[in-house]
Design a protein around this motif. Structure first.
Motif, short mmCIF file in Angstrom:
data_model
loop_
_atom_site.label_atom_id
_atom_site.label_comp_id
_atom_site.label_asym_id
_atom_site.label_seq_id
_atom_site.Cartn_x
_atom_site.Cartn_y
_atom_site.Cartn_z
N SER A 12 0.89 -1.43 -0.02
CA SER A 12 0.02 -0.01 -0.10
C SER A 12 1.00 1.23 -0.11
O SER A 12 2.05 1.30 0.29
N PRO A 13 0.42 2.39 -0.28
CA PRO A 13 1.07 3.62 -0.26
C PRO A 13 1.18 4.02 1.34
O PRO A 13 0.35 3.39 2.08
N PRO A 14 1.82 4.91 1.77
CA PRO A 14 1.75 5.32 3.15
C PRO A 14 0.23 5.70 3.64
O PRO A 14 -0.09 6.50 3.01
N LEU A 15 0.19 5.23 4.84
CA LEU A 15 -1.28 5.20 5.10
C LEU A 15 -1.17 5.92 6.96
O LEU A 15 0.01 6.10 7.45
N LEU A 16 -2.50 6.33 7.10
CA LEU A 16 -2.44 6.95 8.55
C LEU A 16 -1.27 7.84 8.88
O LEU A 16 -0.64 7.64 9.97
N GLU A 17 -1.33 8.98 8.07
CA GLU A 17 -0.41 10.03 8.55
C GLU A 17 -0.59 10.61 9.97
O GLU A 17 -2.00 11.05 10.20
N ARG A 18 0.24 10.48 10.88
CA ARG A 18 -0.08 10.84 12.23
C ARG A 18 1.03 11.64 12.70
O ARG A 18 2.24 11.38 12.25
N LYS A 19 0.74 12.64 13.57
CA LYS A 19 1.71 13.27 14.42
C LYS A 19 2.42 12.24 15.57
O LYS A 19 1.63 11.50 16.08
N TYR A 20 3.95 12.28 15.58
CA TYR A 20 4.43 11.39 16.59
C TYR A 20 4.77 12.55 17.64
O TYR A 20 5.48 13.60 17.54
N VAL A 21 4.32 12.22 18.77
CA VAL A 21 4.51 13.04 20.14
C VAL A 21 4.98 12.37 21.20
O VAL A 21 5.03 11.23 21.11
N PHE A 22 5.38 13.45 22.33
CA PHE A 22 5.21 13.02 23.67
C PHE A 22 4.05 12.85 24.39
O PHE A 22 3.42 13.95 24.34
N ALA A 23 3.54 11.93 25.00
CA ALA A 23 2.41 11.93 25.91
C ALA A 23 2.75 11.88 27.11
O ALA A 23 3.79 11.53 27.81
N THR A 24 1.95 12.70 27.94
CA THR A 24 2.11 12.91 29.44
C THR A 24 0.52 12.41 30.06
O THR A 24 -0.36 12.36 29.40
#
Length: 557
Positions: free
Chosen positions: A211-223
């Motif tokens: 597949s092409p790239p899917l689910l583009e999402r920000k990668y973050v630190f969670a608190t």
């Protein structure tokens, strides 16, 4: 190394993490409202190259290195407690750890508080060769899909997958690929970088991206939700400082580009040598161009230069379209606009002869704007598709440092969905990277995408990629022409595809001359292609007719 050894090492790492967590829980809490002296990061012990436990039992990876730099910048002591992914999420909610790197999702926003994005990342569907290719999760139906339990793919498939999809839950992202090889799943939905890493590390030669790239999402630190406003603000400020100082970029190149850590992954050696190979290729390409006799002495002919300026001003420069195809589905993606000049006295003059003249005379910007306007005017004649077709126009990276040129390109665009991709030639050193970096958000705000053209033909390839953060990398044709007969070209192309996908970019190949090369590239995960083996350059009317006919033949798989 054997899978059993890996699990045994992981078990020891988890035991060590639990013991450490127990000791921390038994320790007295820090009194008062002051921020803690220790920054405690949790996460997945089996998520290389982002976060993992190494052979010596120590936490390592890009996320770990970034958190260590954050702690140092904030005057805190880092502590890493990696174990099982779902346990890390539970511990974060209970406040037993301070931060966990993760993908943003609306569901997770109900549970955690997030910092500003570290980067954008993507997932892809992986499967055995011959398994049908898919363009979206909606096309999944009655398939078994391996995912990490409680991961972003696990969340997404419960709401976005087609009917009858069965989730084959795994403890780690890399295990999802192994489930495919064992026949327990038809597809694995994992982050692109993790997928390519696992394919190389486990030598899963029969597994490819489908597949092409899917689910583009920000990668973050969670608190922890509602308890760490001050910590989030401090991390955001620290991330801003590290971006400005280049620290975050350096860590990204070191870990995700795998240029400095050969021992982290088998394909790291390929990428480590990639810069040197690309530099040698650039020398050879430059030598061939230097030795090629010019059709006309362009730069020394003032009359010819005046004719070129007049052709630009009057709109008499012509153009052709080179069609571009999705290598999996066979769907047309759009076309690259190629400048043409038929001089009334000299006849057709090759672009490699008059484009350098335009650059030397300082009229290349006017030429670029003229071509952008022509390309967008033609695009309005094309049929509406989903996703929309795009037109690509070549510009120099240094031209993007000119705010007036950037303004003119933006003014030529009809709206937020311009359908325009700027193919940035990267064979020269970028003279003003700061100004170019300022231009990119403005262009992207108008839906204009960035492609790095002729990737591999310039000695500054990797440096320019860091500055441009492209939406697409185009593999130079010199690596494609003899691809089937050259193991070194195959290794380089494979490395570029993996690098592009981990950067969140698609990858296109130039110079595809035959079906076998097209198939090889599609199997290797290349997203798009162009060349005489797909379609020769053609007039605007011919391309419009081609679009109305439909697909460019069957895709791979």
């Amino acid at each position: 190394m054997g899978k059993g050894w890996e699990h045994g090492r992981g078990a020891l790492a988890r035991l060590a993490g639990w013991c450490l967590a127990a000791c921390l829980l038994a320790a007295p809490a820090v009194a008062g409202g002051d921020p803690p002296a220790t920054l405690r990061m949790g996460g997945d012990a089996h998520y290389p190259p982002y976060q993992f436990i190494d052979a010596e039992g120590r936490a390592d990876g890009f996320d770990v290195a970034l958190a260590r730099a954050l702690a140092r910048d904030m005057g805190m002591e880092p502590r890493f407690e990696l174990g099982e992914w779902d346990v890390a999420l539970e511990r974060l909610e209970r406040g037993e750890i301070d931060i966990v790197p993760m993908f943003w999702s609306a569901e997770r926003e109900q549970r955690f508080q997030f910092t500003q994005p570290i980067m954008l990342r993507h997932h892809a569907l992986f499967g055995r060769r011959g398994t049908p290719t898919l363009q979206s999760l909606d096309e999944l139906a009655n398939a078994r899909v391996a995912v990490q339990h409680a991961g972003l793919a696990w969340e997404a498939l419960r709401t976005q997958a087609g009917p009858g999809v069965v989730l084959v839950e795994q403890e780690a992202e890399s295990d999802a690929l192994l489930a495919v090889t064992r026949g327990e799943a038809d597809y694995a939905l994992v982050p692109t970088g993790i997928g390519y890493y696992a394919i190389s590390q486990q030598r899963l030669h029969d597994v490819i991206a489908l597949s092409p790239p899917l689910l583009e999402r920000k990668y973050v630190f969670a608190t922890r939700l509602g308890r760490n406003d001050d910590l989030v603000a401090r991390i955001d400020a620290s991330l801003e400082r590290m971006r400005a100082d280049g620290v975050q970029n350096d860590l990204y190149v070191e870990w995700i580009g795998n240029l400095a850590r050969r021992d982290r992954a088998p394909w790291a050696a390929i990428l480590a040598g990639l810069a040197a190979v690309l530099a040698l290729a650039a020398v050879a390409i430059a030598w061939r161009r230097r030795r090629r006799p010019a059709v006309v002495a362009a730069s020394s002919d003032p009359e010819l230069l005046a004719d070129l300026e007049a052709a630009i001003e009057s709109g008499r420069l012509d153009f052709a379209f080179q069609p571009k195809v999705d290598l999996r589905s066979g769907r047309w993606l759009g076309a690259e606009l190629l400048v043409r000049w038929n001089h009334p006295e000299h006849g057709p003059i090759a672009p490699e002869d008059f484009v350098p003249m335009a650059e030397q005379a300082g009229v290349i910007g006017a030429m670029s704007v003229h071509l952008v306007r022509c390309g967008l005017a033609q695009r309005r004649r094309w049929p509406a598709t989903e996703p929309p077709l795009h037109v690509s126009v070549n510009v120099s990276a240094n031209d993007l440092a000119d705010p007036r040129l950037v303004d003119a390109i933006i003014e030529a665009c009809p709206g937020a969905d311009a359908g325009l991709m700027l193919e940035v030639t990267e064979t020269d050193v970028m003279r003003e990277p700061g100004r170019v970096a300022d231009a990119l958000p403005r262009l992207r705000a108008h839906g204009i995408r960035i492609s790095v053209d002729d990737f591999g033909a310039g000695h500054s390839s990797l440096v320019n990629v860091r500055h441009l953060a492209p939406d697409e990398l185009k593999i130079d044709r010199s690596f494609v022409t003899n691809l089937l007969a050259s193991h070194s070209d195959q290794a380089i192309v494979t490395a570029i595809i993996g690098l592009a996908h981990e950067l969140g970019a698609t990858v296109a190949a130039e110079g595809i001359e035959d079906p076998a090369t097209r198939q090889w590239l599609a199997d290797a995960g290349c997203d798009a292609g162009q060349g005489f083996g797909i379609a020769r350059p053609m007039t605007a009317d011919e391309f419009a007719t081609l679009l109305n006919v439909g697909q460019a033949g069957s895709g791979a798989g």
